[in-house]
Design a protein around this motif. Structure first.
Motif, PDB file in Angstrom:
ATOM      1  N   PHE A 144       0.814  -1.205   0.000  1.00  0.00           N
ATOM      2  CA  PHE A 144       0.000   0.000   0.000  1.00  0.00           C
ATOM      3  C   PHE A 144       0.854   1.264   0.000  1.00  0.00           C
ATOM      4  CE2 PHE A 144      -2.412   3.409   1.914  1.00  0.00           C
ATOM      5  CZ  PHE A 144      -3.523   3.420   1.080  1.00  0.00           C
ATOM      6  N   SER A 145       1.944   1.279   0.752  1.00  0.00           N
ATOM      7  CA  SER A 145       2.767   2.496   0.816  1.00  0.00           C
ATOM      8  C   SER A 145       3.398   2.804  -0.538  1.00  0.00           C
ATOM      9  CB  SER A 145       3.844   2.391   1.898  1.00  0.00           C
ATOM     10  OG  SER A 145       4.739   1.355   1.602  1.00  0.00           O
ATOM     11  N   LYS A 146       3.815   1.770  -1.287  1.00  0.00           N
ATOM     12  CA  LYS A 146       4.372   1.993  -2.631  1.00  0.00           C
ATOM     13  C   LYS A 146       3.301   2.577  -3.543  1.00  0.00           C
ATOM     14  CE  LYS A 146       6.581  -0.244  -6.528  1.00  0.00           C
ATOM     15  NZ  LYS A 146       7.387  -1.337  -7.004  1.00  0.00           N
ATOM     16  N   ILE A 190      -4.347   6.549   6.907  1.00  0.00           N
ATOM     17  CA  ILE A 190      -4.120   7.179   8.217  1.00  0.00           C
ATOM     18  C   ILE A 190      -2.996   6.458   8.964  1.00  0.00           C
ATOM     19  CG2 ILE A 190      -5.140   7.608  10.496  1.00  0.00           C
ATOM     20  CD1 ILE A 190      -7.810   8.111   9.011  1.00  0.00           C
ATOM     21  N   GLN A 191      -3.032   5.127   8.961  1.00  0.00           N
ATOM     22  CA  GLN A 191      -1.971   4.359   9.634  1.00  0.00           C
ATOM     23  C   GLN A 191      -0.613   4.645   9.018  1.00  0.00           C
ATOM     24  OE1 GLN A 191      -3.085   0.227   9.502  1.00  0.00           O
ATOM     25  NE2 GLN A 191      -4.969   0.565  10.653  1.00  0.00           N
ATOM     26  N   TRP A 192      -0.569   4.705   7.695  1.00  0.00           N
ATOM     27  CA  TRP A 192       0.690   4.988   7.025  1.00  0.00           C
ATOM     28  C   TRP A 192       1.190   6.391   7.408  1.00  0.00           C
ATOM     29  CZ3 TRP A 192       2.043   8.870   3.617  1.00  0.00           C
ATOM     30  CH2 TRP A 192       3.298   8.749   3.046  1.00  0.00           C
ATOM     31  N   GLY A 193       0.285   7.392   7.363  1.00  0.00           N
ATOM     32  CA  GLY A 193       0.667   8.767   7.706  1.00  0.00           C
ATOM     33  C   GLY A 193       1.153   8.880   9.134  1.00  0.00           C
ATOM     34  N   PRO A 216       0.864  10.962  18.906  1.00  0.00           N
ATOM     35  CA  PRO A 216       0.376  10.031  19.930  1.00  0.00           C
ATOM     36  C   PRO A 216      -0.192   8.767  19.289  1.00  0.00           C
ATOM     37  CG  PRO A 216      -0.470  12.252  20.326  1.00  0.00           C
ATOM     38  CD  PRO A 216       0.204  12.267  18.994  1.00  0.00           C
ATOM     39  N   SER A 217       0.025   7.642  19.934  1.00  0.00           N
ATOM     40  CA  SER A 217      -0.453   6.368  19.373  1.00  0.00           C
ATOM     41  C   SER A 217      -1.975   6.246  19.474  1.00  0.00           C
ATOM     42  CB  SER A 217       0.225   5.190  20.074  1.00  0.00           C
ATOM     43  OG  SER A 217      -0.025   5.250  21.460  1.00  0.00           O
ATOM     44  N   THR A 227       1.510  15.265   5.895  1.00  0.00           N
ATOM     45  CA  THR A 227       2.193  14.035   5.497  1.00  0.00           C
ATOM     46  C   THR A 227       1.461  13.363   4.349  1.00  0.00           C
ATOM     47  OG1 THR A 227       3.037  13.708   7.728  1.00  0.00           O
ATOM     48  CG2 THR A 227       3.029  11.783   6.269  1.00  0.00           C
ATOM     49  N   ILE A 228       0.137  13.316   4.485  1.00  0.00           N
ATOM     50  CA  ILE A 228      -0.685  12.665   3.461  1.00  0.00           C
ATOM     51  C   ILE A 228      -0.754  13.542   2.227  1.00  0.00           C
ATOM     52  CG2 ILE A 228      -3.005  11.888   2.903  1.00  0.00           C
ATOM     53  CD1 ILE A 228      -3.279  10.980   5.780  1.00  0.00           C
TER      54      ILE A 228
END
Length: 197
Positions: free
Chosen positions: A137-139, A168-171, A179-180, A196-197
């Motif tokens: 997914f990140s690629k 969202i998880q990737w960003g 914060p987690s 970031t996105i």
């Protein structure tokens, strides 16, 4: 009854490409030492690749042979070889081709605005390699045009809400200071994610 001779026609166009006879365009792709040149024909590009034909029309002739030169150093010779054969032959052989190569071919086809090829490659990836799409997914995300194009497909085997959660998880993973727990986020954290996105 209609008699079709598409295979012979396709083979004749490949011979035209390979011989370079009567060409009026040279397309240079890649950078030395992996640069390659292709002899092409504006009449073929006019109907098969409007992007390259538009590039051809913008150029002025700088040589005695009345040949225009299109330079695409950012395009891999390996991928352009497949693209130009598709333009002339209307075929792409995906047998024994790695999924990452198919995805990179999709990105290149998208750059050349080859909508038919893009659609077929997307369908091929979605139907035959959905797990690869999820794992990479990140690629795919880093190639935003391909991501948007794939997400817009009706036959995607992944819910759009899950795609958004992956984004969202990737960003968040790109910014270790966030914060987690999403409930602890403030406006600044959301702005960081947005940027970031």
């Amino acid at each position: 009854m209609t008699l079709n001779f598409y295979e012979n026609l396709s083979n004749d166009y490949v011979k035209l490409l390979e011989s370079g006879n009567e060409h009026n365009i040279i397309i240079e792709v890649g950078e030395p030492p992996v640069m390659q040149t292709f002899k092409a024909h504006s009449t073929v590009l006019c109907y098969r690749c409007s992007y390259l034909y538009d590039e051809f029309k913008k150029l002025t002739i700088n040589n005695n042979e009345n040949i225009k030169i299109i330079q695409k150093p950012q395009i891999s010779a390996k991928f352009f070889n497949i693209i130009i054969k598709y333009i002339y032959e209307a075929m792409v052989n995906l047998e024994k081709v790695e999924t990452s190569i198919i995805f990179d071919l999709l990105v290149t086809a998208n750059q050349f605005q080859l909508e038919e090829l893009v659609a077929r490659l997307q369908t091929f990836l979605i139907e035959n390699h959905p797990s690869w799409l999820k794992l990479n997914f990140s690629k795919i995300y880093n190639s935003k045009a391909a991501l948007v194009s794939i997400i817009q497909r009706e036959d995607l085997q992944l819910e759009e809400s899950k795609v958004w959660n992956y984004v969202i998880q990737w960003g968040a993973a790109q910014n270790k200071t966030l914060p987690s727990n999403l409930d602890d986020w403030n406006e600044k954290d959301f702005q960081i994610l947005k940027n970031t996105i």
